[in-house]
Scaffold this motif. Structure first.
Motif, PDB file in Angstrom:
ATOM      1  N   MET A   1       0.827  -1.191   0.000  1.00 34.14           N
ATOM      2  CA  MET A   1       0.000   0.000   0.000  1.00 34.14           C
ATOM      3  C   MET A   1       0.870   1.253   0.000  1.00 34.14           C
ATOM      4  O   MET A   1       0.644   2.157  -0.762  1.00 34.14           O
ATOM      5  N   ASN A   2       1.888   1.268   0.849  1.00 35.09           N
ATOM      6  CA  ASN A   2       2.773   2.418   0.928  1.00 35.09           C
ATOM      7  C   ASN A   2       3.504   2.648  -0.402  1.00 35.09           C
ATOM      8  O   ASN A   2       3.694   3.777  -0.822  1.00 35.09           O
ATOM      9  N   ASP A   3       3.894   1.539  -1.091  1.00 32.36           N
ATOM     10  CA  ASP A   3       4.546   1.666  -2.392  1.00 32.36           C
ATOM     11  C   ASP A   3       3.605   2.300  -3.414  1.00 32.36           C
ATOM     12  O   ASP A   3       4.040   3.092  -4.244  1.00 32.36           O
ATOM     13  N   ASN A   4       2.315   1.954  -3.346  1.00 28.75           N
ATOM     14  CA  ASN A   4       1.350   2.547  -4.266  1.00 28.75           C
ATOM     15  C   ASN A   4       1.237   4.048  -4.037  1.00 28.75           C
ATOM     16  O   ASN A   4       1.105   4.817  -4.990  1.00 28.75           O
ATOM     17  N   LEU A   5       1.270   4.473  -2.767  1.00 27.93           N
ATOM     18  CA  LEU A   5       1.224   5.905  -2.460  1.00 27.93           C
ATOM     19  C   LEU A   5       2.475   6.601  -2.987  1.00 27.93           C
ATOM     20  O   LEU A   5       2.398   7.708  -3.523  1.00 27.93           O
ATOM     21  N   ASN A   6       3.639   5.948  -2.831  1.00 24.84           N
ATOM     22  CA  ASN A   6       4.887   6.523  -3.334  1.00 24.84           C
ATOM     23  C   ASN A   6       4.867   6.651  -4.848  1.00 24.84           C
ATOM     24  O   ASN A   6       5.309   7.658  -5.396  1.00 24.84           O
ATOM     25  N   ILE A   7       4.350   5.624  -5.524  1.00 20.93           N
ATOM     26  CA  ILE A   7       4.277   5.655  -6.986  1.00 20.93           C
ATOM     27  C   ILE A   7       3.349   6.775  -7.443  1.00 20.93           C
ATOM     28  O   ILE A   7       3.683   7.529  -8.359  1.00 20.93           O
ATOM     29  N   ALA A   8       2.195   6.901  -6.795  1.00 21.65           N
ATOM     30  CA  ALA A   8       1.252   7.968  -7.150  1.00 21.65           C
ATOM     31  C   ALA A   8       1.882   9.340  -6.897  1.00 21.65           C
ATOM     32  O   ALA A   8       1.758  10.249  -7.730  1.00 21.65           O
ATOM     33  N   ARG A   9       2.574   9.480  -5.788  1.00 16.06           N
ATOM     34  CA  ARG A   9       3.233  10.756  -5.470  1.00 16.06           C
ATOM     35  C   ARG A   9       4.335  11.056  -6.480  1.00 16.06           C
ATOM     36  O   ARG A   9       4.468  12.188  -6.952  1.00 16.06           O
ATOM     37  N   ASP A  10       5.130  10.042  -6.827  1.00 15.62           N
ATOM     38  CA  ASP A  10       6.190  10.233  -7.825  1.00 15.62           C
ATOM     39  C   ASP A  10       5.599  10.672  -9.163  1.00 15.62           C
ATOM     40  O   ASP A  10       6.133  11.568  -9.821  1.00 15.62           O
ATOM     41  N   LYS A  11       4.474  10.057  -9.560  1.00  7.64           N
ATOM     42  CA  LYS A  11       3.834  10.437 -10.831  1.00  7.64           C
ATOM     43  C   LYS A  11       3.335  11.877 -10.779  1.00  7.64           C
ATOM     44  O   LYS A  11       3.470  12.617 -11.757  1.00  7.64           O
ATOM     45  N   GLU A  12       2.782  12.277  -9.644  1.00  7.27           N
ATOM     46  CA  GLU A  12       2.338  13.667  -9.484  1.00  7.27           C
ATOM     47  C   GLU A  12       3.521  14.626  -9.593  1.00  7.27           C
ATOM     48  O   GLU A  12       3.421  15.676 -10.229  1.00  7.27           O
ATOM     49  N   LEU A  13       4.631  14.259  -8.966  1.00  5.16           N
ATOM     50  CA  LEU A  13       5.820  15.108  -9.028  1.00  5.16           C
ATOM     51  C   LEU A  13       6.341  15.221 -10.463  1.00  5.16           C
ATOM     52  O   LEU A  13       6.730  16.306 -10.905  1.00  5.16           O
ATOM     53  N   LEU A  14       6.336  14.112 -11.193  1.00  2.76           N
ATOM     54  CA  LEU A  14       6.794  14.142 -12.582  1.00  2.76           C
ATOM     55  C   LEU A  14       5.856  14.977 -13.451  1.00  2.76           C
ATOM     56  O   LEU A  14       6.322  15.719 -14.327  1.00  2.76           O
ATOM     57  N   GLU A  15       4.550  14.860 -13.203  1.00  3.72           N
ATOM     58  CA  GLU A  15       3.602  15.691 -13.941  1.00  3.72           C
ATOM     59  C   GLU A  15       3.823  17.166 -13.625  1.00  3.72           C
ATOM     60  O   GLU A  15       3.762  18.020 -14.518  1.00  3.72           O
TER      61      GLU A  15
END
Length: 189
Positions: A1-15
């Motif tokens: 679950m925590n990895d999914n939050l990190n991935i979503a956050r990383d994608k937001e940062l890249l966007e």
């Protein structure tokens, strides 16, 4: 679950980076620069070197994000650390770090490549540096001449006054065994 939050956050940062959002850029810097600074300082660099290196890695990331088809196959932190490490090793080897990274770099980064593994490798490197410092002469210079300066056994034999390259090779082996013992006496990882 925590990895999914990190991935979503990383994608937001890249966007955000793609939109030239200063907040995303600042967050990426605050989240990642300390690890890069630590790596550079532990490997004969300065804070200015770390800043230059991180800026170069951010340019690589920015250009990839601007292309629009960038897929991140690891955590953003792992990607940036790997790019910085690659560039820093290039610089330490005597090349400049302003190099074109291959398009497939992000695909070649293993998913299990974590910050913990990088920390462990850095620790091993530091232990090896200490072991080299304790090795003493002529072993230290002999190993540096062979592995770093790429001198032949013939050249080493002449430099150290050995009667032939086989004697130099035998001495190199003894030095390596001594270095190995010093390393493992210190290494606890």
């Amino acid at each position: 679950m925590n990895d999914n939050l990190n991935i979503a956050r990383d994608k937001e940062l890249l966007e955000g980076l793609a939109r030239d959002d200063d907040k995303a850029l600042k967050t990426i810097y605050l989240d990642n620069f300390p690890a890069i600074l630590r790596m550079v300082l532990q490997n004969n660099g300065s804070e200015d070197d770390a800043k230059d290196l991180f800026q170069e890695a951010m340019i690589v990331l920015y250009e990839k994000v601007q292309q629009g088809d960038f897929d991140l196959y690891s955590k953003l932190k792992t990607f940036l650390y790997a790019v910085c490490r690659h560039l820093w090793l290039k610089k330490l080897q005597g090349n400049t770090w302003q190099v074109e990274l291959s398009d497939g770099l992000e695909e070649s980064l293993p998913l299990e490549d974590s910050m913990e593994e990088h920390r462990k490798r850095d620790e091993q490197f530091n232990v090896m540096q200490k072991a080299m410092g304790k090795l003493g002469e002529p072993c230290k210079t002999l190993l540096e001449d062979y592995y770093l300066r790429k001198l032949s056994m013939q050249d080493i034999a002449g430099k150290f006054g050995y009667t032939n390259p086989d004697n130099a090779k035998n001495q190199k082996y003894k030095c390596l065994m001594r270095l190995k013992k010093l390393f493992f006496d210190q290494y606890t990882g």
